[in-house]
Design an enzyme around this catalytic site. Structure first.
Site, PDB file in Angstrom:
ATOM      1  CB  CYS A 135     101.263  -7.561  11.171  1.00 24.45           C
ATOM      2  SG  CYS A 135     101.002  -6.349  12.488  1.00 24.45           S
ATOM      3  CG  ASN A 136     104.285  -6.044  14.762  1.00 23.24           C
ATOM      4  OD1 ASN A 136     104.654  -5.771  13.624  1.00 23.24           O
ATOM      5  ND2 ASN A 136     103.683  -5.173  15.541  1.00 23.24           N
ATOM      6  NE  ARG A 137     103.919 -10.109  19.381  1.00 20.25           N
ATOM      7  CZ  ARG A 137     105.057  -9.815  19.997  1.00 20.25           C
ATOM      8  NH1 ARG A 137     105.846 -10.786  20.447  1.00 20.25           N
ATOM      9  NH2 ARG A 137     105.406  -8.565  20.207  1.00 20.25           N
ATOM     10  CB  SER A 194     103.590  -4.002  21.084  1.00 21.25           C
ATOM     11  OG  SER A 194     102.644  -4.939  21.540  1.00 21.25           O
ATOM     12  N   GLY A 200      96.894  -1.538  21.929  1.00 24.02           N
ATOM     13  CA  GLY A 200      95.809  -2.359  22.453  1.00 24.02           C
ATOM     14  C   GLY A 200      95.416  -3.531  21.586  1.00 24.02           C
ATOM     15  CD  GLN A 201      95.306  -4.689  15.540  1.00 23.10           C
ATOM     16  OE1 GLN A 201      96.104  -3.786  15.304  1.00 23.10           O
ATOM     17  NE2 GLN A 201      94.628  -5.314  14.593  1.00 23.10           N
ATOM     18  CD  GLN A 205      96.867  -8.864  17.025  1.00 21.75           C
ATOM     19  OE1 GLN A 205      97.834  -8.663  17.763  1.00 21.75           O
ATOM     20  NE2 GLN A 205      96.837  -8.431  15.775  1.00 21.75           N
ATOM     21  CB  ALA A 277      86.824  -3.098   4.790  1.00 25.45           C
ATOM     22  CE  LYS A 279      88.807  -7.873  15.160  1.00 22.69           C
ATOM     23  NZ  LYS A 279      89.257  -8.879  16.175  1.00 22.69           N
TER      24      LYS A 279
END
Length: 527
Positions: A135-137, A194, A200-201, A205, A277, A279
């Site tokens: 979602c960020n990169r 980040s 930690g996600q 990934q 529903a 992560k």
């Protein structure tokens, strides 16, 4: 003064090996031209040196000349390795330099990673490829035969796959090469790049990129090693520093933002709905629960996954619905989190126009926190003033600004660890440069052995039986193997010790020169 041999002429001389697999048709002609060029240039160098020796230079000039000669020797030490070393490049965009409107157009779902890797590797100068899309990169890591051509091919793919013209993409793209690209991925895996520092996600990934790559031919030896090192680095940063202490993730920031925007700052006063529903939703429930939220409505495409999520948090009351109930659940909710994997908008402005307002205790408006990329909530919903407010991942910067300051010391400690991991990877990558030399040396030795064995057989004619011929051939192979054992040992190292790698590369250069291995043709396929 007349010039000495140029880098271009050196490159021409080495072309016989560096261009294997791309253009072998005119190989002999290129080698003859290179040898002729070297001979001609050598004569010019002798003439120039004689002229130069008749001129007396000041002491300062002599000292400078000695330094220049030393630098020249050092620069030539690994010229064979440098000429054949593939380029590692990273290109993409992140939340730091590109808006969500653009990131969502370039986003590639995990299920599409293998197809994208295959498409990239079909370009003539791209040998390996990997995709990290969150979602960020959205970042591409590529091993290319040529820096400039590789960059052009990656740009072409990005523009073609996203439908965004290249001139619109370029202002937002970052481009990194070799060590810079390696350092960037290590920082990403460590959580230093980040939005929420230390989350930690992103490590999970990066692990997923490595896992998916194991079934992709285009995820080759170099990227396999790079992502393994990145995973190791990410684990070390979290184990040996305090950067991940506390609740840090995009989901935790989303929960904090929602609480901050509620007039009472209390989730007990609001009805909460989560779309998805997976992560991200699991982390959302975890952080909402820690902030006092006791009841949540979950919307998902299938019941089993939503039920599994509910079982993880027995202290929270769950109201589970399937996606056909989406509008009904939105109408009854005050705060709606969107964290689904849908690639299309789920809620539009028109869907909300006729919905009744929410209670005054929540300000009379519905608040949407969309942490999906591509987005699930239409930005136009913000036009419904007094009825709806939409936040996306870019709005989380407001919440995480203080997070970076609190973790600055841990980040500095992490950078030291990352430099260690980078040195280990670069040493390993340099050790790979001996592989073509090993193949070329074995190929040349075998060619000589086979040729000499054939001469012996022709001389002896039918004087030897098949058994005797086999014994002679085995003898010739054994002699070659014994002779090659020393050089081969000198070309092998585990890649963990930079000094040992440096010595190995020096050995490689010496063997290249002594055995004239630049003229040996070795077929090298994609790893």
């Amino acid at each position: 003064m007349q010039r000495c041999i140029t880098r271009t002429e050196q490159a021409s001389a080495l072309k016989g090996r560096s261009a294997v697999g791309l253009c072998n048709v005119h190989q002999p002609a290129v080698q003859r031209a290179a040898r002729s060029s070297r001979a001609h240039s050598a004569v010019m160098c002798v003439v120039a040196s004689k002229q130069f020796s008749q001129t007396k230079l000041p002491p300062t000039h002599l000292e400078s000349s000695k330094k220049a000669l030393e630098q020249l020797k050092e620069s030539q030490t690994n010229r064979y390795a440098q000429s054949n070393k593939p380029v590692l490049l990273s290109m993409g965009l992140t939340i730091h330099n590109a808006p969500v409107e653009l990131r969502e157009k370039l986003a590639v779902p995990e299920a599409e990673w293998p197809r994208a890797i295959e498409e990239l590797c079909q370009f003539p100068h791209i040998e390996e490829a990997a995709i990290l899309s969150t979602c960020n990169r959205m970042e591409l890591y590529v091993v290319a035969l040529s820096w400039h051509r590789g960059v052009r091919e990656v740009e072409e793919w990005l523009s073609r796959s996203s439908g965004v013209p290249l001139e619109e993409l370029r202002p937002y793209l970052f481009l990194l090469r070799d060590r810079d690209a390696t350092h960037h991925l290590l920082r990403v895996s460590g959580g230093l790049d980040s939005l929420v520092m230390g989350e930690g996600q992103i490590l999970a990934q990066v692990k997923q990129v490595y896992k998916v790559g194991q079934n992709c031919p285009g995820f080759g030896r170099h990227l396999n090693g790079l992502f393994k090192q990145a995973i190791t680095a990410g684990k070390r940063v979290r184990a040996e520093t305090s950067i991940s202490t506390g609740s840090v993730s995009v989901s935790s920031a989303a929960a904090e933002l929602a609480q901050l925007k509620l007039p009472t700052h209390n989730f007990d006063d609001a009805k909460i709905c989560i779309i998805g529903a997976g992560k991200m939703s699991t982390l959302l429930v975890k952080h909402l629960s820690s902030k006092g939220c006791k009841e949540v409505t979950i919307l998902n495409r299938s019941l089993p996954r939503a039920q599994a999520l509910a079982e993880e948090f027995p202290e929270v009351k769950f109201n589970i619905h399937l996606m056909p109930d989406l509008m009904k659940c939105v109408e009854e909710s005050d705060v709606i989190f969107a964290a689904s994997g849908s690639e299309e908008l789920l809620i539009h402005k028109e869907d909300l126009e006729n919905m009744p307002p929410r209670p005054e205790i929540v300000g009379g408006v519905r608040r949407f926190v969309d942490i999906s990329v591509p987005r699930n909530i239409a930005p136009a919903c913000n036009e419904l003033q007094g009825k709806a407010i939409v936040y996306n991942v870019d709005d989380l910067k407001e919440v995480v600004a203080g997070n970076k300051e609190a973790r600055a010391q841990a980040a500095a400690e992490a950078e030291v660890l990352l430099r260690e991991e980078q040195r280990a990877f670069e040493a390993w990558r340099d050790s790979l440069e001996t592989v073509p030399t090993i193949k070329a040396l074995r190929s040349k030795a075998e060619s000589i052995r086979a040729s000499e064995f054939e001469k012996v057989v022709n001389k002896l004619g039918d004087g030897l039986s098949k058994k005797q011929l086999k014994a002679v051939e085995e003898l010739s192979k054994a002699i070659v193997n014994k002779l090659l054992h020393g050089p081969m040992t000198a070309l092998r190292c585990d890649g963990s010790d930079p000094d040992a790698v440096g010595q190995t590369l020096a050995n490689m250069e010496a063997l290249e020169r002594m055995f004239q291995l630049s003229e040996v043709e070795v077929t090298v396929g994609r790893q």
